[in-house]
Design an enzyme around this catalytic site. Sequence first.
Site, mmCIF file in Angstrom:
data_model
loop_
_atom_site.group_PDB
_atom_site.id
_atom_site.type_symbol
_atom_site.label_atom_id
_atom_site.label_comp_id
_atom_site.label_asym_id
_atom_site.label_seq_id
_atom_site.Cartn_x
_atom_site.Cartn_y
_atom_site.Cartn_z
ATOM 1 N N CYS A 1 0.794 -1.235 0.000
ATOM 2 C CA CYS A 1 0.000 0.000 0.000
ATOM 3 C C CYS A 1 0.826 1.284 0.000
ATOM 4 O O CYS A 1 0.459 2.233 -0.720
ATOM 5 C CB CYS A 1 -1.025 -0.011 1.134
ATOM 6 N N ARG B 1 7.185 -11.283 5.115
ATOM 7 C CA ARG B 1 6.826 -11.051 6.506
ATOM 8 C C ARG B 1 7.416 -12.152 7.365
ATOM 9 O O ARG B 1 7.396 -13.330 6.985
ATOM 10 C CB ARG B 1 5.305 -11.015 6.675
ATOM 11 N N GLN C 1 0.996 -11.033 -2.990
ATOM 12 C CA GLN C 1 -0.315 -10.577 -2.520
ATOM 13 C C GLN C 1 -1.153 -10.075 -3.696
ATOM 14 O O GLN C 1 -0.696 -9.280 -4.510
ATOM 15 C CB GLN C 1 -0.119 -9.450 -1.502
ATOM 16 N N ASP D 1 -3.304 -7.752 -4.523
ATOM 17 C CA ASP D 1 -3.560 -6.509 -3.819
ATOM 18 C C ASP D 1 -4.191 -5.487 -4.746
ATOM 19 O O ASP D 1 -3.863 -5.429 -5.928
ATOM 20 C CB ASP D 1 -2.223 -5.958 -3.326
ATOM 21 N N HIS E 1 -5.924 -1.206 -4.556
ATOM 22 C CA HIS E 1 -6.340 -0.036 -3.783
ATOM 23 C C HIS E 1 -7.226 0.836 -4.655
ATOM 24 O O HIS E 1 -6.953 1.022 -5.845
ATOM 25 C CB HIS E 1 -5.121 0.751 -3.295
ATOM 26 N N LYS F 1 -14.535 -3.107 7.651
ATOM 27 C CA LYS F 1 -14.181 -4.004 6.548
ATOM 28 C C LYS F 1 -15.226 -5.081 6.355
ATOM 29 O O LYS F 1 -16.040 -5.360 7.238
ATOM 30 C CB LYS F 1 -12.817 -4.661 6.800
ATOM 31 N N HIS G 1 -8.566 -0.710 0.748
ATOM 32 C CA HIS G 1 -7.682 -1.850 0.480
ATOM 33 C C HIS G 1 -8.569 -3.019 0.044
ATOM 34 O O HIS G 1 -9.615 -3.260 0.658
ATOM 35 C CB HIS G 1 -6.922 -2.284 1.731
#
Length: 574
Positions: free
Chosen positions: A268, A297, A315, A317, A319, A399, A445
């Site tokens: 992000c 991670r 990921q 991902d 946005h 969320k 997200h």
Amino acid sequence: MDLNTLRHSTAHVMAAAVCRLYQNVQLDIGPATETGFYYDFDLPQRLSPTDFEAIEKEMARIVAADLPFERFETDRAGAAQLLAGQRYKLERLADIPEGEPISFYRAGDFVDLCRGPHLDRTGQIPAFKLTSVAGSYYRGVETNPMLQRIYGIACATQAELDALVLQQEEAQKRDHRRLGRDLDLFSIQEDVGPGLIHWHPKGARLRSIIEDFWRTEHFRGGYELLYTPHIGRAQLWETSGHLGFYKDNMYAPMEIDETSYYVKPMNCPFHIQVYRNQRRSYRDLPLRWAELGTVYRYEKTGVLHGLLRVRGFTQDDAHIFCTPEQIEAEIRRTVRFALQIWRSLGFQEINAYLATRPAKAVGEISRWEQATVSLTRALESEGISYQTDEGGGAFYGPKIDLKVKDAIGREWQMSTIQFDFNMPERFDLTYTGADGQEHRPYMVHRALLGSLERFFGVLIEHYAGAFPLWMAPEQVRVLPLTEKQMEAAEGVVEELRKRDYRVTLDRRSEKVGAKIRDAQVQKVPYMVVLGGREVEAGTVSIRHRTRGDLGVKPLAELIDLLRREVDTRGTEQI
């Protein structure tokens, strides 16, 4: 009956049984799990499943005795006396903050340091079964002693337990780690490091197919794709808040030109930098940006699990940056898009969970209220039943979590659609409104498949490795009867490859029956057998992995059959 309380109480009974049967038992913890419980022990002898029968019999005696679970509190000195000789329990006692109650539970002669809650009596435990034993580092740290973790399951009725046992037996057959090895899809190489995945040719082909599908659907859905760096300056992660809130999950920094850089744990902040690269107007919004971004991670060795829990992963991902007026339509669009993708992949049962504002949160309450209403309306407009998790949102926004059920009824949390009021503030994101003034955009997200590694673990188990034709890494295997048919077999392979079918040629001198068995073990959807008669007639003999012999047909008919099945994206399940 609350299942968590039932399962935690059963763990307590198991620990009591182990202490009755074995000497010098060191106890650690025994929490409830999604389907059962476990307890960690340090024992002089190594346990195996052959010991389960004796432990279960002792547990049954404790249940039959209908002993009360008695809760009592004591001071720290009294607790230390009760736990004398119990190394791990004494360390857990030290973790309890001063001033907090120190509680124990007693059932007969067994006393355990425990917050609870428990059932009223052991006799209320209706059905349980021990399932496995595994090594587990104390506190999940690999430099600590290795304990023995005994797992079990517990249900409210014997019928539910029997059904769960069958489900777990089926889950073992579908275990993606075994199938990944047997089908030669991926591996984890200890010389490289735990939690780091090596994709083999067939696994890489499967991944490529899904990624191509993902990209195509995103372009159709109005997204643009980004590619961002794998490392970023420490200052970036300070601004984003990751160094303040997430540092324990980040790898140590590297020094480049006397500046600290971190390998990215999330994408992000990079997407935000692209947004900040130029001034934005309300006319530019919404912006929908997606990336298959690889992140790293730190996860403790004890929790790593095949593809489902790793240290390096890609990921899925995205946005979305939009105006307040656009947010509700964007959320609806995102929910609809997620459902479309999951159903195309063969997952039909999808449940939703709406997590709302926690006690500690950032952002204006009016924004939280608008965001929560937008999420709620999006779910209702798509006819999705949902449960509300009051206060379960992140501190930076509410969320939606979407959970999918696989072919054997297990639920997996995969997609998340999450508001973020924090990042736009931290990075001072703005756009110029119709009034000529600067305004703060909304940021969402959105992870659809989640991590690709975890997604493929679920996908492999959902299909038991027998992927539908459109995503199968090997769609057709050509099996000549003898060397005499090899040239004709090569011609069939060439014709299929011209049309982009994924086809291999079995050149071995094995008998055709053995070749067919091997192809079925490898879960190849179609087999093409070529003997002398087929070559002479210009035909092929077609077999399907589940439907068996489909007869002798012209090659053109096979090609048409493949085309129709791929075009409809059939998602048969095994």
